[in-house]
Design a protein around this motif. Structure first.
Motif, PDB file in Angstrom:
ATOM      1  N   ASN A  58       0.925  -1.189   0.114  1.00 46.43           N
ATOM      2  CA  ASN A  58      -0.041  -0.200  -0.239  1.00 46.43           C
ATOM      3  C   ASN A  58       0.798   1.549   0.192  1.00 46.43           C
ATOM      4  O   ASN A  58       2.576   1.117  -0.145  1.00 46.43           O
ATOM      5  CB  ASN A  58      -1.046   0.020   1.624  1.00 46.43           C
ATOM      6  CG  ASN A  58       0.027   0.082   2.669  1.00 46.43           C
ATOM      7  OD1 ASN A  58       0.317   0.652   2.778  1.00 46.43           O
ATOM      8  ND2 ASN A  58      -0.413  -1.458   2.958  1.00 46.43           N
ATOM      9  N   GLY A  59       0.732   2.468   0.191  1.00 49.35           N
ATOM     10  CA  GLY A  59       1.273   3.677  -0.096  1.00 49.35           C
ATOM     11  C   GLY A  59       1.692   4.136   0.713  1.00 49.35           C
ATOM     12  O   GLY A  59       2.831   4.579   1.091  1.00 49.35           O
ATOM     13  N   LEU A  60       0.559   3.724   2.687  1.00 45.57           N
ATOM     14  CA  LEU A  60       1.925   3.927   3.476  1.00 45.57           C
ATOM     15  C   LEU A  60       2.997   3.170   3.913  1.00 45.57           C
ATOM     16  O   LEU A  60       4.355   3.255   3.699  1.00 45.57           O
ATOM     17  CB  LEU A  60       0.908   4.036   4.683  1.00 45.57           C
ATOM     18  CG  LEU A  60       1.823   3.990   6.242  1.00 45.57           C
ATOM     19  CD1 LEU A  60       2.210   5.147   6.218  1.00 45.57           C
ATOM     20  CD2 LEU A  60       0.024   3.439   7.472  1.00 45.57           C
ATOM     21  N   TYR A  89      -1.440  14.451   4.054  1.00 41.03           N
ATOM     22  CA  TYR A  89      -3.137  13.315   4.368  1.00 41.03           C
ATOM     23  C   TYR A  89      -1.612  12.832   5.599  1.00 41.03           C
ATOM     24  O   TYR A  89      -0.371  12.607   5.627  1.00 41.03           O
ATOM     25  CB  TYR A  89      -2.777  12.773   3.572  1.00 41.03           C
ATOM     26  CG  TYR A  89      -4.075  11.259   3.984  1.00 41.03           C
ATOM     27  CD1 TYR A  89      -4.689  11.425   4.265  1.00 41.03           C
ATOM     28  CD2 TYR A  89      -3.795  10.129   3.962  1.00 41.03           C
ATOM     29  CE1 TYR A  89      -5.535  10.445   4.508  1.00 41.03           C
ATOM     30  CE2 TYR A  89      -3.874   9.100   4.336  1.00 41.03           C
ATOM     31  CZ  TYR A  89      -4.863   8.889   4.880  1.00 41.03           C
ATOM     32  OH  TYR A  89      -5.957   7.838   5.855  1.00 41.03           O
ATOM     33  N   ALA A  91      -1.146   9.864   6.284  1.00 41.96           N
ATOM     34  CA  ALA A  91       0.187   8.904   6.510  1.00 41.96           C
ATOM     35  C   ALA A  91       1.179   9.584   6.217  1.00 41.96           C
ATOM     36  O   ALA A  91       2.566   8.304   6.214  1.00 41.96           O
ATOM     37  CB  ALA A  91      -0.118   7.890   5.232  1.00 41.96           C
ATOM     38  N   VAL A 134       5.657  15.440  -0.455  1.00 38.63           N
ATOM     39  CA  VAL A 134       4.261  15.546  -1.057  1.00 38.63           C
ATOM     40  C   VAL A 134       3.074  16.711  -2.238  1.00 38.63           C
ATOM     41  O   VAL A 134       3.327  17.993  -1.985  1.00 38.63           O
ATOM     42  CB  VAL A 134       2.913  16.138   0.051  1.00 38.63           C
ATOM     43  CG1 VAL A 134       1.275  14.819  -0.577  1.00 38.63           C
ATOM     44  CG2 VAL A 134       3.747  15.023   1.913  1.00 38.63           C
ATOM     45  N   ASP A 160       6.156  12.175  -1.767  1.00 35.75           N
ATOM     46  CA  ASP A 160       4.716  10.283  -1.664  1.00 35.75           C
ATOM     47  C   ASP A 160       3.813  11.296  -2.527  1.00 35.75           C
ATOM     48  O   ASP A 160       3.270  12.184  -2.708  1.00 35.75           O
ATOM     49  CB  ASP A 160       4.172  11.467   0.000  1.00 35.75           C
ATOM     50  CG  ASP A 160       2.980  10.838   0.174  1.00 35.75           C
ATOM     51  OD1 ASP A 160       2.280  10.137  -1.222  1.00 35.75           O
ATOM     52  OD2 ASP A 160       2.169  10.435   1.475  1.00 35.75           O
ATOM     53  N   ALA A 162       0.879   9.664  -3.873  1.00 39.15           N
ATOM     54  CA  ALA A 162      -0.178   9.123  -3.787  1.00 39.15           C
ATOM     55  C   ALA A 162      -0.924  10.001  -4.118  1.00 39.15           C
ATOM     56  O   ALA A 162      -1.710   9.002  -4.399  1.00 39.15           O
ATOM     57  CB  ALA A 162      -0.593   8.416  -2.290  1.00 39.15           C
ATOM     58  N   GLN A 163      -1.073  11.193  -4.484  1.00 38.72           N
ATOM     59  CA  GLN A 163      -2.391  11.452  -5.102  1.00 38.72           C
ATOM     60  C   GLN A 163      -1.557  12.026  -6.197  1.00 38.72           C
ATOM     61  O   GLN A 163      -2.755  12.691  -7.049  1.00 38.72           O
ATOM     62  CB  GLN A 163      -2.755  13.183  -4.183  1.00 38.72           C
ATOM     63  CG  GLN A 163      -2.859  12.646  -2.934  1.00 38.72           C
ATOM     64  CD  GLN A 163      -3.389  13.696  -1.898  1.00 38.72           C
ATOM     65  OE1 GLN A 163      -4.019  14.814  -2.357  1.00 38.72           O
ATOM     66  NE2 GLN A 163      -3.616  13.236  -0.683  1.00 38.72           N
ATOM     67  N   SER A 178       0.496   5.253  -4.555  1.00 36.40           N
ATOM     68  CA  SER A 178      -0.832   4.368  -3.452  1.00 36.40           C
ATOM     69  C   SER A 178      -1.504   4.504  -4.721  1.00 36.40           C
ATOM     70  O   SER A 178      -1.759   5.138  -5.612  1.00 36.40           O
ATOM     71  CB  SER A 178      -1.427   5.146  -2.251  1.00 36.40           C
ATOM     72  OG  SER A 178      -2.977   4.219  -2.374  1.00 36.40           O
ATOM     73  N   TYR A 180      -4.193   2.684  -4.051  1.00 34.77           N
ATOM     74  CA  TYR A 180      -5.904   2.424  -3.133  1.00 34.77           C
ATOM     75  C   TYR A 180      -6.829   3.028  -4.652  1.00 34.77           C
ATOM     76  O   TYR A 180      -6.820   3.725  -5.049  1.00 34.77           O
ATOM     77  CB  TYR A 180      -5.896   3.954  -2.010  1.00 34.77           C
ATOM     78  CG  TYR A 180      -7.052   3.657  -1.170  1.00 34.77           C
ATOM     79  CD1 TYR A 180      -7.543   2.768  -0.258  1.00 34.77           C
ATOM     80  CD2 TYR A 180      -7.922   4.978  -1.632  1.00 34.77           C
ATOM     81  CE1 TYR A 180      -8.800   3.230   0.780  1.00 34.77           C
ATOM     82  CE2 TYR A 180      -9.539   5.193  -0.618  1.00 34.77           C
ATOM     83  CZ  TYR A 180      -9.669   4.321   0.331  1.00 34.77           C
ATOM     84  OH  TYR A 180     -10.291   4.592   0.816  1.00 34.77           O
ATOM     85  N   LYS A 183      -7.711   6.473  -5.897  1.00 25.50           N
ATOM     86  CA  LYS A 183      -6.510   7.173  -6.632  1.00 25.50           C
ATOM     87  C   LYS A 183      -6.334   7.401  -7.606  1.00 25.50           C
ATOM     88  O   LYS A 183      -7.238   6.921  -8.660  1.00 25.50           O
ATOM     89  CB  LYS A 183      -5.183   7.235  -5.408  1.00 25.50           C
ATOM     90  CG  LYS A 183      -4.410   6.458  -4.548  1.00 25.50           C
ATOM     91  CD  LYS A 183      -4.642   7.767  -3.972  1.00 25.50           C
ATOM     92  CE  LYS A 183      -5.123   8.014  -2.577  1.00 25.50           C
ATOM     93  NZ  LYS A 183      -4.149   8.064  -1.642  1.00 25.50           N
ATOM     94  N   GLY A 191      -2.485  -1.199  -2.877  1.00 28.33           N
ATOM     95  CA  GLY A 191      -1.771  -2.194  -3.880  1.00 28.33           C
ATOM     96  C   GLY A 191      -0.604  -0.169  -3.312  1.00 28.33           C
ATOM     97  O   GLY A 191      -1.469   1.058  -3.151  1.00 28.33           O
TER      98      GLY A 191
END
Ligand SMILES: *Cc1c(COP(=O)(O)O)cnc(C)c1O
Length: 359
Positions: A58-60, A89, A91, A134, A160, A162-163, A178, A180, A183, A191
């Motif tokens: 996962n992303g974390l 976020y 995380a 981020v 990061d 993730a976004q 991430s 998720y 996303k 994932g």
């Protein structure tokens, strides 16, 4: 009714291909770290312009494992300070803590919501060894300024992202993602992945994610079990080719919101019109957020708040409660996320715009 995000509708066109992948998966009977993970890693690395990709759980975990690998390789030590946005976020901050590092929070720029490079250097001490960048809401952080600071102070730079699937690469040491479901590139479960051009780092993360083992039953590190699931990798391979096209659709929605929403009570997000934004979220600000959210809800428009509580104010973050971040706090009090996705129709977008202009 305009949904904030309809992941089922986003996945609808892929259902037949997902079914086919599932059938192949059952046929093959290889469930962990198989050909699909390997192929996805290669394809995602190529898509993102990196040499290596390591799929993780996962992303974390992607962020935690990147930092843990830097510790194993001797680039970081427990207790080193890592610069991180106060406005992110949770995380991002959890990952630094889980890697036994010390998050040093820095205020954002009120226009972009991303970390303000001008406020970083005053926070740098002899213990500062890294920066977690981020790209909040899908907008590329001010990478030129951040990389200049990073090189000047010899910091490890981890993004990061993730976004931010599909954002341009500006030369950090590692990028974490991430998958998720909500996303921009979402799996049908959890994932994540780490991208890097550093072979040593990639190998170490791969090993850490799999019990600290490169050769089965031989353990080099105190590792974890955080692997990208074989079936999720298969599903992600189906969706990966469309990511940029979906980002274009998100930017088209954003361009309509930006040009057609006209209301003095609403502050629209900053956008320079380039590929430096993939609009994971479209976030506005208003002084009377609850009132606006209720008003939109009565009209059948779903909105969310990303995020209602600033990380340093979370119950879990007791060590940060004495700190004050006025810009971060203001953002958390005023923001509201409008419906945003690649499957919104023109009529839905018009309906949201009209409601906001009549507010
Ligand atoms: C979603 C997200 C994460 C965590 O990803 P998971 O896959 O949910 O663990 C980390 N950082 C940011 C900025 C995110 O948006």
């Amino acid at each position: 009714m305009v949904k904030f995000l309809d992941v089922k509708l986003i996945n609808k066109p892929y259902e037949a291909a997902f079914q086919q992948k599932l059938n192949q998966f059952l046929e093959k009977g290889w469930y962990i770290l198989g050909d699909e993970v390997k192929a996805f890693e290669e394809e995602f690395a190529a898509f993102s312009g990196s040499k290596y990709c390591v799929g993780v759980g996962n992303g974390l975990d992607a962020i935690i494992l990147a930092f843990k690998a830097y510790i194993e390789l001797g680039y970081l030590q427990k207790g080193d300070e890592i610069i991180v946005p106060a406005n992110t976020y949770i995380a991002s901050i959890l990952a630094i803590l889980h890697a036994d590092l010390v998050p040093v929070l820095v205020e954002p720029n009120l226009a972009t919501y991303n970390i303000d490079p001008k406020q970083i250097e005053e926070k740098i001490t002899s213990k500062t060894k890294g920066m977690l960048i981020v790209h909040l809401y899908g907008q590329l952080a001010d990478m030129d300024a951040l990389i200049e600071i990073g090189y000047k102070h010899n910091l490890l730079m981890v993004e990061d992202a993730a976004q931010g699937h599909g954002l341009p690469f500006k030369g950090s040491h590692a990028r974490t993602f991430s998958f998720y479901p909500g996303k921009n590139l979402g799996a049908l479960g959890d994932g994540g992945a780490v991208l890097t051009n550093d072979e040593q780092l990639a190998k170490t993360i791969k090993s850490l994610s799999n019990y600290g083992s490169q050769k089965k039953y031989y353990n080099d590190y105190i590792g974890y079990n955080s692997r990208l699931d074989e079936l999720q990798a298969a599903f992600l391979r189906v969706k990966l080719p469309d990511v940029q096209q979906e980002n274009d659709k998100r930017r088209a929605v954003a361009n309509r919101y930006l040009s057609e929403i006209k209301n003095d009570k609403i502050v629209l997000p900053y956008y320079d019109g380039s590929d430096n934004h993939v609009f994971h979220l479209f976030v506005i600000r208003t002084k009377n957020r609850e009132e606006l959210q209720d008003y939109l809800s009565e009209r059948g428009i779903q909105t969310l708040i990303h995020y209602p509580v600033a990380p340093h104010k979370q119950v879990s973050m007791k060590d940060f409660h004495h700190l004050s971040f006025p810009i971060t706090e203001k953002i958390h009090e005023e923001i509201l996320s409008l419906p945003m996705s690649s499957v919104l129709t023109q009529d839905e977008v018009s309906f949201v715009i009209q409601a906001l202009n009549e507010y």
